[in-house]
Design a protein around this motif. Structure first.
Motif, PDB file in Angstrom:
ATOM      1  N   LEU A  84       0.540  -1.046  -0.006  1.00 29.47           N
ATOM      2  CA  LEU A  84      -0.110   0.532   0.009  1.00 29.47           C
ATOM      3  C   LEU A  84       0.546   1.358   0.171  1.00 29.47           C
ATOM      4  N   TYR A  85       0.053   2.666  -0.526  1.00 33.24           N
ATOM      5  CA  TYR A  85       1.408   3.509  -0.341  1.00 33.24           C
ATOM      6  C   TYR A  85       0.736   4.455   0.845  1.00 33.24           C
ATOM      7  N   HIS A  86      -0.567   4.261   1.094  1.00 32.72           N
ATOM      8  CA  HIS A  86      -0.401   5.455   1.842  1.00 32.72           C
ATOM      9  C   HIS A  86       0.519   5.533   3.112  1.00 32.72           C
ATOM     10  N   ARG A  87       0.154   6.202   3.967  1.00 30.27           N
ATOM     11  CA  ARG A  87       1.248   7.188   5.185  1.00 30.27           C
ATOM     12  C   ARG A  87       1.468   5.929   6.681  1.00 30.27           C
ATOM     13  N   PHE A  88       1.811   5.860   7.218  1.00 28.51           N
ATOM     14  CA  PHE A  88       2.045   4.296   7.674  1.00 28.51           C
ATOM     15  C   PHE A  88       2.776   5.412   9.023  1.00 28.51           C
ATOM     16  N   ASN A  89       1.845   5.159  10.368  1.00 31.42           N
ATOM     17  CA  ASN A  89       2.764   5.777  11.489  1.00 31.42           C
ATOM     18  C   ASN A  89       3.955   3.973  11.587  1.00 31.42           C
ATOM     19  N   GLU A  90       4.220   3.943  13.101  1.00 35.88           N
ATOM     20  CA  GLU A  90       5.444   2.897  13.284  1.00 35.88           C
ATOM     21  C   GLU A  90       4.755   1.555  13.462  1.00 35.88           C
ATOM     22  N   THR A  91       3.666   1.417  14.143  1.00 36.97           N
ATOM     23  CA  THR A  91       2.985   0.188  14.275  1.00 36.97           C
ATOM     24  C   THR A  91       2.584  -0.084  13.220  1.00 36.97           C
ATOM     25  N   GLY A  92       1.792   0.767  12.538  1.00 42.51           N
ATOM     26  CA  GLY A  92       1.531   0.263  10.797  1.00 42.51           C
ATOM     27  C   GLY A  92       2.585  -0.339   9.773  1.00 42.51           C
ATOM     28  N   ALA A  93       4.079   0.772  10.309  1.00 38.95           N
ATOM     29  CA  ALA A  93       4.770  -0.327   9.406  1.00 38.95           C
ATOM     30  C   ALA A  93       5.498  -0.690  10.104  1.00 38.95           C
ATOM     31  N   SER A  94       5.675  -1.125  11.486  1.00 37.86           N
ATOM     32  CA  SER A  94       5.672  -2.538  11.774  1.00 37.86           C
ATOM     33  C   SER A  94       4.997  -3.222  11.560  1.00 37.86           C
ATOM     34  N   SER A  95       4.183  -3.071  10.912  1.00 41.05           N
ATOM     35  CA  SER A  95       3.676  -4.533  10.797  1.00 41.05           C
ATOM     36  C   SER A  95       3.880  -4.976   9.287  1.00 41.05           C
ATOM     37  N   GLU A  96       3.844  -4.198   8.677  1.00 42.12           N
ATOM     38  CA  GLU A  96       4.083  -3.893   6.987  1.00 42.12           C
ATOM     39  C   GLU A  96       5.564  -4.460   6.884  1.00 42.12           C
ATOM     40  N   ILE A  97       6.692  -4.544   7.436  1.00 41.61           N
ATOM     41  CA  ILE A  97       7.643  -4.649   7.367  1.00 41.61           C
ATOM     42  C   ILE A  97       8.128  -6.323   8.245  1.00 41.61           C
ATOM     43  N   ASP A  98       7.580  -5.871   9.291  1.00 37.59           N
ATOM     44  CA  ASP A  98       7.982  -7.416  10.342  1.00 37.59           C
ATOM     45  C   ASP A  98       7.170  -8.433   9.884  1.00 37.59           C
ATOM     46  N   ARG A  99       6.318  -8.359   9.925  1.00 41.56           N
ATOM     47  CA  ARG A  99       5.827  -9.990   9.498  1.00 41.56           C
ATOM     48  C   ARG A  99       6.345 -10.061   7.886  1.00 41.56           C
ATOM     49  N   THR A 100       6.321  -9.145   7.610  1.00 43.82           N
ATOM     50  CA  THR A 100       6.986  -9.467   5.834  1.00 43.82           C
ATOM     51  C   THR A 100       8.376 -10.502   6.015  1.00 43.82           C
ATOM     52  N   SER A 101       9.162  -9.733   6.946  1.00 37.52           N
ATOM     53  CA  SER A 101      10.521 -10.838   7.329  1.00 37.52           C
ATOM     54  C   SER A 101       9.841 -11.450   8.059  1.00 37.52           C
ATOM     55  N   ASP A 102       9.863 -12.151   8.625  1.00 36.24           N
ATOM     56  CA  ASP A 102       9.195 -13.463   9.622  1.00 36.24           C
ATOM     57  C   ASP A 102       8.356 -13.811   8.569  1.00 36.24           C
ATOM     58  N   MET A 103       7.461 -13.740   7.598  1.00 33.80           N
ATOM     59  CA  MET A 103       7.086 -14.957   6.750  1.00 33.80           C
ATOM     60  C   MET A 103       8.180 -15.422   5.587  1.00 33.80           C
ATOM     61  N   ILE A 104       8.758 -14.020   5.264  1.00 33.26           N
ATOM     62  CA  ILE A 104       9.863 -14.456   4.608  1.00 33.26           C
ATOM     63  C   ILE A 104      11.274 -15.937   5.153  1.00 33.26           C
ATOM     64  N   TYR A 105      11.254 -15.648   6.653  1.00 30.80           N
ATOM     65  CA  TYR A 105      11.795 -16.454   7.273  1.00 30.80           C
ATOM     66  C   TYR A 105      11.633 -17.784   7.355  1.00 30.80           C
ATOM     67  N   GLN A 106       9.851 -17.915   7.763  1.00 30.20           N
ATOM     68  CA  GLN A 106       9.841 -19.149   7.909  1.00 30.20           C
ATOM     69  C   GLN A 106       9.385 -20.039   6.430  1.00 30.20           C
ATOM     70  N   THR A 107       9.197 -19.524   5.634  1.00 31.34           N
ATOM     71  CA  THR A 107       9.011 -20.241   4.407  1.00 31.34           C
ATOM     72  C   THR A 107      10.334 -20.236   3.646  1.00 31.34           C
ATOM     73  N   THR A 108      11.301 -19.888   4.268  1.00 28.74           N
ATOM     74  CA  THR A 108      12.741 -19.985   2.555  1.00 28.74           C
ATOM     75  C   THR A 108      14.131 -20.107   3.936  1.00 28.74           C
ATOM     76  N   GLY A 109      13.613 -19.629   5.363  1.00 26.78           N
ATOM     77  CA  GLY A 109      14.973 -19.815   6.120  1.00 26.78           C
ATOM     78  C   GLY A 109      15.827 -19.135   6.190  1.00 26.78           C
ATOM     79  N   ILE A 110      15.573 -17.635   4.959  1.00 30.02           N
ATOM     80  CA  ILE A 110      15.913 -16.338   4.945  1.00 30.02           C
ATOM     81  C   ILE A 110      15.729 -15.233   5.576  1.00 30.02           C
ATOM     82  N   LYS A 111      16.879 -14.727   6.499  1.00 33.94           N
ATOM     83  CA  LYS A 111      16.458 -13.402   7.492  1.00 33.94           C
ATOM     84  C   LYS A 111      16.774 -12.423   6.292  1.00 33.94           C
ATOM     85  N   THR A 112      16.547 -11.609   5.667  1.00 31.36           N
ATOM     86  CA  THR A 112      16.438 -10.756   4.821  1.00 31.36           C
ATOM     87  C   THR A 112      16.669  -8.855   5.502  1.00 31.36           C
ATOM     88  N   THR A 113      17.382  -8.387   4.880  1.00 34.22           N
ATOM     89  CA  THR A 113      18.307  -7.127   5.386  1.00 34.22           C
ATOM     90  C   THR A 113      17.967  -6.167   4.393  1.00 34.22           C
TER      91      THR A 113
END
Ligand SMILES: [Zn+2]
Length: 332
Positions: free
Chosen positions: A175-204
Protein backbone atom coordinates in the motif's frame (compact mmCIF):
# COMPACT_ATOMS: atom_id res chain seq x y z
CA UNK A 1 -2.25 -58.53 22.03
CA UNK A 2 -4.90 -55.94 21.15
CA UNK A 3 -3.41 -53.63 23.73
CA UNK A 4 0.06 -54.08 22.20
CA UNK A 5 -1.33 -53.36 18.73
CA UNK A 6 -2.89 -50.21 20.02
CA UNK A 7 0.41 -49.13 21.54
CA UNK A 8 2.16 -49.67 18.22
CA UNK A 9 -0.57 -47.77 16.46
CA UNK A 10 -0.09 -44.87 18.81
CA UNK A 11 3.62 -44.73 18.09
CA UNK A 12 2.94 -44.98 14.40
CA UNK A 13 0.47 -42.09 14.36
CA UNK A 14 2.94 -39.93 16.28
CA UNK A 15 5.62 -40.60 13.70
CA UNK A 16 3.24 -40.02 10.82
CA UNK A 17 2.18 -36.71 12.34
CA UNK A 18 5.75 -35.53 12.77
CA UNK A 19 6.75 -36.68 9.32
CA UNK A 20 3.77 -34.88 7.82
CA UNK A 21 4.66 -31.72 9.71
CA UNK A 22 8.26 -31.84 8.61
CA UNK A 23 7.54 -32.65 4.98
CA UNK A 24 4.97 -29.87 4.75
CA UNK A 25 7.65 -27.43 5.81
CA UNK A 26 10.23 -28.84 3.50
CA UNK A 27 7.84 -28.50 0.60
CA UNK A 28 7.40 -24.88 1.59
CA UNK A 29 3.76 -25.51 2.44
CA UNK A 30 4.09 -24.23 5.92
CA UNK A 31 1.00 -25.28 7.74
CA UNK A 32 0.20 -22.17 9.76
CA UNK A 33 0.23 -20.12 6.56
CA UNK A 34 -1.04 -22.60 4.03
CA UNK A 35 -3.59 -20.85 1.81
CA UNK A 36 -5.47 -24.10 1.42
CA UNK A 37 -6.41 -23.58 5.02
CA UNK A 38 -4.64 -26.57 6.49
CA UNK A 39 -5.09 -26.59 10.19
CA UNK A 40 -2.13 -27.84 12.23
CA UNK A 41 -4.67 -29.80 14.24
CA UNK A 42 -5.33 -31.90 11.16
CA UNK A 43 -1.89 -33.34 11.71
CA UNK A 44 -3.05 -34.64 15.01
CA UNK A 45 -5.60 -36.88 13.31
CA UNK A 46 -3.54 -38.52 10.60
CA UNK A 47 -5.61 -41.66 10.84
CA UNK A 48 -8.68 -39.88 9.55
CA UNK A 49 -6.65 -38.04 6.96
CA UNK A 50 -5.16 -41.25 5.63
CA UNK A 51 -8.39 -43.19 5.71
CA UNK A 52 -7.16 -45.72 8.24
CA UNK A 53 -9.23 -47.31 10.91
CA UNK A 54 -9.37 -44.97 13.90
CA UNK A 55 -9.44 -46.60 17.31
CA UNK A 56 -12.43 -45.42 19.31
CA UNK A 57 -10.14 -43.88 21.86
CA UNK A 58 -6.80 -43.10 20.29
CA UNK A 59 -5.17 -42.27 23.63
CA UNK A 60 -2.89 -39.74 21.87
CA UNK A 61 -1.39 -37.22 24.24
CA UNK A 62 -2.21 -34.06 22.31
CA UNK A 63 0.04 -31.78 24.37
CA UNK A 64 3.04 -34.07 24.09
CA UNK A 65 2.42 -34.42 20.39
CA UNK A 66 2.22 -30.64 19.98
CA UNK A 67 5.50 -30.24 21.85
CA UNK A 68 7.12 -32.85 19.62
CA UNK A 69 5.71 -31.14 16.56
CA UNK A 70 7.03 -27.75 17.69
CA UNK A 71 10.42 -29.33 18.17
CA UNK A 72 10.25 -30.76 14.66
CA UNK A 73 9.31 -27.32 13.31
CA UNK A 74 12.29 -25.69 15.04
CA UNK A 75 14.56 -28.31 13.49
CA UNK A 76 13.12 -27.61 10.04
CA UNK A 77 13.56 -23.84 10.54
CA UNK A 78 17.18 -24.19 11.52
CA UNK A 79 17.78 -26.46 8.55
CA UNK A 80 16.17 -23.95 6.19
CA UNK A 81 18.31 -21.22 7.73
CA UNK A 82 21.46 -23.32 7.37
CA UNK A 83 20.59 -24.06 3.75
CA UNK A 84 20.11 -20.35 3.07
CA UNK A 85 23.47 -19.63 4.67
CA UNK A 86 25.11 -22.36 2.61
CA UNK A 87 23.76 -20.75 -0.53
CA UNK A 88 25.19 -17.43 0.67
CA UNK A 89 21.75 -15.88 0.73
CA UNK A 90 22.18 -14.58 4.25
CA UNK A 91 24.89 -12.03 3.59
CA UNK A 92 24.53 -9.36 6.24
CA UNK A 93 24.30 -5.81 5.00
CA UNK A 94 27.69 -4.05 5.28
CA UNK A 95 27.66 -1.27 7.88
CA UNK A 96 27.88 1.51 5.31
CA UNK A 97 24.54 0.40 3.83
CA UNK A 98 22.66 -0.24 7.06
CA UNK A 99 19.83 2.21 7.52
CA UNK A 100 20.68 3.86 4.19
CA UNK A 101 18.86 4.30 0.89
CA UNK A 102 20.70 3.77 -2.38
CA UNK A 103 19.89 3.46 -6.07
CA UNK A 104 23.10 1.85 -7.25
CA UNK A 105 26.52 1.18 -5.82
CA UNK A 106 29.69 3.08 -6.68
CA UNK A 107 32.49 0.88 -7.90
CA UNK A 108 35.81 2.58 -8.47
CA UNK A 109 36.87 -0.44 -10.53
CA UNK A 110 34.00 0.36 -12.93
CA UNK A 111 33.53 -3.37 -13.20
CA UNK A 112 30.54 -4.02 -15.41
CA UNK A 113 28.18 -5.67 -12.97
CA UNK A 114 24.47 -5.12 -12.73
CA UNK A 115 21.69 -6.37 -10.44
CA UNK A 116 18.35 -7.46 -11.89
CA UNK A 117 15.52 -7.04 -9.39
CA UNK A 118 11.96 -8.38 -9.53
CA UNK A 119 9.17 -6.98 -7.37
CA UNK A 120 5.66 -7.86 -6.19
CA UNK A 121 5.91 -11.66 -6.33
CA UNK A 122 5.88 -14.49 -5.77
CA UNK A 123 3.19 -14.90 -8.39
CA UNK A 124 1.71 -17.93 -10.18
CA UNK A 125 3.16 -18.61 -13.63
CA UNK A 126 5.31 -15.49 -14.06
CA UNK A 127 7.67 -16.14 -11.11
CA UNK A 128 8.44 -19.62 -12.42
CA UNK A 129 8.86 -18.28 -15.95
CA UNK A 130 11.31 -15.64 -14.75
CA UNK A 131 13.17 -18.27 -12.71
CA UNK A 132 13.43 -20.48 -15.78
CA UNK A 133 14.93 -17.68 -17.90
CA UNK A 134 17.41 -16.77 -15.16
CA UNK A 135 18.42 -20.40 -14.74
CA UNK A 136 19.00 -20.82 -18.49
CA UNK A 137 21.30 -17.79 -18.42
CA UNK A 138 22.98 -18.76 -15.15
CA UNK A 139 21.96 -15.48 -13.51
CA UNK A 140 21.27 -14.78 -9.84
CA UNK A 141 18.85 -11.94 -9.23
CA UNK A 142 17.08 -10.28 -6.29
CA UNK A 143 13.35 -10.67 -5.59
CA UNK A 144 11.51 -8.12 -3.45
CA UNK A 145 8.54 -10.08 -2.18
CA UNK A 146 5.15 -9.00 -0.91
CA UNK A 147 4.40 -10.75 2.40
CA UNK A 148 0.84 -11.76 1.60
CA UNK A 149 2.03 -13.31 -1.68
CA UNK A 150 4.67 -15.31 0.18
CA UNK A 151 1.85 -16.50 2.42
CA UNK A 152 -0.35 -17.41 -0.55
CA UNK A 153 2.37 -18.99 -2.70
CA UNK A 154 4.98 -20.36 -0.28
CA UNK A 155 6.20 -22.99 -2.74
CA UNK A 156 7.12 -20.22 -5.22
CA UNK A 157 8.99 -18.21 -2.58
CA UNK A 158 10.82 -21.38 -1.62
CA UNK A 159 11.72 -22.04 -5.26
CA UNK A 160 13.26 -18.56 -5.59
CA UNK A 161 15.43 -19.31 -2.57
CA UNK A 162 16.27 -22.84 -3.75
CA UNK A 163 17.46 -21.40 -7.05
CA UNK A 164 19.92 -19.25 -5.11
CA UNK A 165 18.43 -15.79 -5.60
CA UNK A 166 18.47 -13.06 -2.97
CA UNK A 167 15.18 -12.06 -1.34
CA UNK A 168 14.14 -8.65 -0.05
CA UNK A 169 11.12 -7.27 1.81
CA UNK A 170 8.48 -5.34 -0.17
CA UNK A 171 5.91 -4.96 2.66
CA UNK A 172 2.96 -7.15 3.51
CA UNK A 173 0.20 -5.53 1.48
CA UNK A 174 1.89 -3.15 -0.98
CA UNK A 175 0.00 0.00 0.00
CA UNK A 176 1.10 3.57 -0.67
CA UNK A 177 -0.58 5.48 2.15
CA UNK A 178 1.13 6.94 5.19
CA UNK A 179 2.05 4.53 7.99
CA UNK A 180 2.67 5.23 11.64
CA UNK A 181 5.32 3.15 13.36
CA UNK A 182 2.90 0.39 14.37
CA UNK A 183 1.54 0.13 10.84
CA UNK A 184 5.02 0.14 9.31
CA UNK A 185 6.13 -2.53 11.77
CA UNK A 186 3.18 -4.70 10.77
CA UNK A 187 3.96 -4.26 7.06
CA UNK A 188 7.69 -4.86 7.35
CA UNK A 189 8.27 -7.16 10.34
CA UNK A 190 5.43 -9.50 9.40
CA UNK A 191 6.83 -9.84 5.88
CA UNK A 192 10.36 -10.57 7.07
CA UNK A 193 8.98 -13.18 9.48
CA UNK A 194 7.00 -14.80 6.68
CA UNK A 195 10.03 -14.83 4.36
CA UNK A 196 12.11 -16.42 7.12
CA UNK A 197 9.49 -19.03 8.01
CA UNK A 198 9.08 -19.96 4.35
CA UNK A 199 12.63 -19.81 3.01
CA UNK A 200 14.97 -19.65 6.01
CA UNK A 201 16.29 -16.29 4.80
CA UNK A 202 16.54 -13.42 7.28
CA UNK A 203 16.36 -10.55 4.85
CA UNK A 204 18.01 -7.20 5.49
CA UNK A 205 16.90 -5.59 2.22
CA UNK A 206 13.82 -3.42 1.88
CA UNK A 207 12.19 -1.78 -1.10
CA UNK A 208 9.23 0.53 -0.51
CA UNK A 209 6.16 -0.04 -2.73
CA UNK A 210 6.03 2.43 -5.59
CA UNK A 211 9.43 3.72 -4.47
CA UNK A 212 7.69 5.98 -1.92
CA UNK A 213 10.27 7.10 0.59
CA UNK A 214 8.24 9.56 2.62
CA UNK A 215 5.28 7.58 3.95
CA UNK A 216 6.85 6.12 7.08
CA UNK A 217 7.90 2.74 5.67
CA UNK A 218 11.45 3.64 4.63
CA UNK A 219 11.91 5.53 7.90
CA UNK A 220 10.96 2.41 9.85
CA UNK A 221 13.22 0.26 7.66
CA UNK A 222 16.12 2.67 8.32
CA UNK A 223 15.46 2.44 12.03
CA UNK A 224 15.64 -1.33 11.78
CA UNK A 225 18.94 -1.10 9.85
CA UNK A 226 17.60 -2.42 6.57
CA UNK A 227 19.34 -1.36 3.39
CA UNK A 228 16.63 0.47 1.43
CA UNK A 229 17.19 -0.55 -2.17
CA UNK A 230 15.89 1.67 -4.98
CA UNK A 231 16.92 1.38 -8.63
CA UNK A 232 18.92 3.21 -11.27
CA UNK A 233 17.07 1.81 -14.34
CA UNK A 234 13.33 1.30 -14.59
CA UNK A 235 11.96 -1.08 -17.23
CA UNK A 236 8.52 0.48 -16.60
CA UNK A 237 7.12 -2.98 -17.18
CA UNK A 238 4.03 -2.09 -15.11
CA UNK A 239 2.86 -0.16 -18.21
CA UNK A 240 3.19 -3.37 -20.26
CA UNK A 241 5.43 -1.91 -22.98
CA UNK A 242 6.39 -3.62 -26.23
CA UNK A 243 9.64 -5.60 -26.15
CA UNK A 244 11.72 -2.84 -27.88
CA UNK A 245 10.33 -0.18 -25.55
CA UNK A 246 10.89 -2.36 -22.48
CA UNK A 247 14.51 -2.86 -23.51
CA UNK A 248 14.98 0.83 -24.26
CA UNK A 249 13.75 1.76 -20.77
CA UNK A 250 15.81 -0.92 -19.05
CA UNK A 251 19.01 0.13 -20.84
CA UNK A 252 18.56 3.80 -20.06
CA UNK A 253 21.02 5.08 -17.51
CA UNK A 254 22.68 1.72 -16.98
CA UNK A 255 26.11 1.96 -15.33
CA UNK A 256 28.48 -0.42 -13.53
CA UNK A 257 26.91 -1.10 -10.14
CA UNK A 258 23.43 -0.35 -11.47
CA UNK A 259 20.14 -1.83 -10.28
CA UNK A 260 17.31 -2.62 -12.71
CA UNK A 261 13.64 -2.60 -11.69
CA UNK A 262 11.27 -5.24 -13.08
CA UNK A 263 8.23 -7.14 -11.78
CA UNK A 264 7.49 -10.85 -11.57
CA UNK A 265 4.19 -10.43 -9.72
CA UNK A 266 1.24 -8.21 -8.90
CA UNK A 267 -0.53 -8.69 -12.25
CA UNK A 268 -0.05 -10.03 -15.74
CA UNK A 269 3.72 -10.08 -16.34
CA UNK A 270 3.72 -11.68 -19.79
CA UNK A 271 5.44 -8.59 -21.21
CA UNK A 272 8.30 -8.88 -18.74
CA UNK A 273 8.69 -12.59 -19.40
CA UNK A 274 8.68 -11.97 -23.16
CA UNK A 275 11.28 -9.18 -23.04
CA UNK A 276 13.62 -10.60 -20.40
CA UNK A 277 15.70 -13.00 -22.57
CA UNK A 278 16.41 -10.26 -25.10
CA UNK A 279 17.20 -7.75 -22.38
CA UNK A 280 19.73 -10.15 -20.88
CA UNK A 281 21.34 -10.53 -24.32
CA UNK A 282 21.55 -6.73 -24.66
CA UNK A 283 23.28 -6.35 -21.27
CA UNK A 284 25.69 -9.16 -22.14
CA UNK A 285 26.49 -7.49 -25.48
CA UNK A 286 27.49 -4.41 -23.50
CA UNK A 287 29.85 -6.49 -21.38
CA UNK A 288 27.78 -6.74 -18.20
CA UNK A 289 27.59 -9.68 -15.86
CA UNK A 290 24.84 -10.19 -13.32
CA UNK A 291 25.05 -10.19 -9.52
CA UNK A 292 22.58 -9.92 -6.66
CA UNK A 293 22.04 -6.74 -4.63
CA UNK A 294 23.89 -8.22 -1.60
CA UNK A 295 26.80 -9.05 -3.92
CA UNK A 296 26.82 -5.48 -5.24
CA UNK A 297 26.96 -4.14 -1.69
CA UNK A 298 29.77 -6.55 -0.84
CA UNK A 299 31.76 -5.40 -3.86
CA UNK A 300 31.57 -1.77 -2.83
CA UNK A 301 32.29 -2.66 0.77
CA UNK A 302 35.41 -4.56 -0.26
CA UNK A 303 36.68 -1.60 -2.26
CA UNK A 304 36.05 0.74 0.65
CA UNK A 305 37.92 -1.53 3.06
CA UNK A 306 40.84 -2.00 0.67
CA UNK A 307 41.05 1.76 0.17
CA UNK A 308 40.98 2.34 3.94
CA UNK A 309 43.71 -0.27 4.43
CA UNK A 310 45.82 1.33 1.69
CA UNK A 311 45.28 4.75 3.24
CA UNK A 312 46.40 3.66 6.68
CA UNK A 313 49.39 1.78 5.23
CA UNK A 314 50.63 4.72 3.22
CA UNK A 315 49.50 8.31 3.63
CA UNK A 316 50.71 8.95 0.10
CA UNK A 317 48.14 6.51 -1.21
CA UNK A 318 45.41 8.81 0.02
CA UNK A 319 45.23 10.82 -3.17
CA UNK A 320 44.98 7.63 -5.23
CA UNK A 321 42.24 6.15 -3.02
CA UNK A 322 39.03 5.40 -4.90
CA UNK A 323 35.83 7.21 -4.27
CA UNK A 324 34.31 5.24 -1.44
CA UNK A 325 31.06 6.86 -0.48
CA UNK A 326 27.84 5.00 -1.21
CA UNK A 327 25.68 6.55 -3.91
CA UNK A 328 23.71 9.40 -2.42
CA UNK A 329 19.99 8.67 -2.31
CA UNK A 330 17.75 10.80 -4.49
CA UNK A 331 15.41 11.47 -1.62
CA UNK A 332 15.49 11.22 2.17
ZN1 LIG B 1 5.96 -3.10 -5.90
Amino acid sequence: MAKYDRFLWREKTTLIALAAAASSFIAGLMLPVNPQGSDPEILLSPTEKMGHHTPEKSGIDILALKAQRDEAFVKVFSRLEQEAQDRRLMVSVPTQFQGKTFQEVTLSSKEKVIALTFDDGPWPKSTLEVLEILKKNNIKATFFMVGKNVKNFPHLARQVSLDGHAIGNHTWSHLYHRFNETGASSEIDRTSDMIYQTTGIKTTLFRPPGGHLKNGLAAYAHKKNYAVVMWSSDSRDYSRPSVPLFIKHALTGITPGGIVLMHDGGGNRDHTVRALPQLITEYKKRGYRFVTVPELMEMQDKEVKLAAAAKSASPKAQSAAPKTQPAAPKTE
